[in-house]
Design an enzyme around this catalytic site. Structure first.
Site, mmCIF file in Angstrom:
data_model
loop_
_atom_site.group_PDB
_atom_site.id
_atom_site.type_symbol
_atom_site.label_atom_id
_atom_site.label_comp_id
_atom_site.label_asym_id
_atom_site.label_seq_id
_atom_site.Cartn_x
_atom_site.Cartn_y
_atom_site.Cartn_z
ATOM 1 N N THR A 50 -9.081 6.940 8.526
ATOM 2 C CA THR A 50 -10.163 6.560 7.617
ATOM 3 C C THR A 50 -10.982 5.377 8.129
ATOM 4 O OG1 THR A 50 -8.806 5.009 6.342
ATOM 5 C CG2 THR A 50 -8.761 7.327 5.649
ATOM 6 N N ASP A 51 -12.134 5.225 7.490
ATOM 7 C CA ASP A 51 -12.964 4.052 7.749
ATOM 8 C C ASP A 51 -12.555 2.936 6.781
ATOM 9 O OD1 ASP A 51 -14.112 4.700 5.270
ATOM 10 O OD2 ASP A 51 -15.952 5.501 6.152
ATOM 11 N N ALA A 52 -13.306 1.856 6.754
ATOM 12 C CA ALA A 52 -12.963 0.699 5.914
ATOM 13 C C ALA A 52 -12.961 1.023 4.423
ATOM 14 C CB ALA A 52 -13.921 -0.457 6.204
#
Length: 134
Positions: free
Chosen positions: A16-18
């Site tokens: 995932t991203d942030a």
């Protein structure tokens, strides 16, 4: 066409991203796993098959993203053979979250000679195994 082959996939933090949303390229990784496990279920351990003198390599991919998957989602990645040729196979692939389709794609995989990296025919046993699951 028979029911698509599928595997479970859990979304981890590394996917995932942030914001906790799956980074777009990771859907392609999930599809790769489904194709690899489909081949494994047919008796072929790896997409690189030097004992047969061939490699299976991605020729092209077209992906449509419909919904976002998130951290800790339980997904299902599927692979079905859409078209089987003598030197290539086209997979129709989907990523599901329950009954919700979140991503789908068409991935063409070509057969190339291990030594020259030039296109070649799929070995007959592999071709027959793939044909049996259409």
């Amino acid at each position: 066409m028979k029911e698509a082959f599928g595997i479970p996939v859990r979304v981890y933090i590394e996917d995932t991203d942030a914001a906790g949303i799956v980074y777009y390229v990771n859907y392609l990784k999930y599809m790769e796993r489904a194709r690899t496990e489909l081949l494994r279920s047919l008796g072929y351990d790896k997409p690189a098959m030097p004992q047969e003198g061939v490699l299976l390599v991605v020729h092209s991919a077209e992906v449509q993203y419909r919904r976002s998957a998130r951290l800790d989602d339980a997904l299902r990645a599927t692979a079905a053979i859409g078209k089987l040729g003598r030197a290539a196979v086209t997979f129709e692939q989907k990523i599901w979250r329950g009954d919700e389709l979140i991503c789908e794609g068409v991935v063409k995989v070509a057969c190339v000679a291990d030594d020259s990296r030039r296109p070649c025919a799929l070995p007959e046993p592999i071709y027959s195994a793939l044909k049996a699951v259409i």
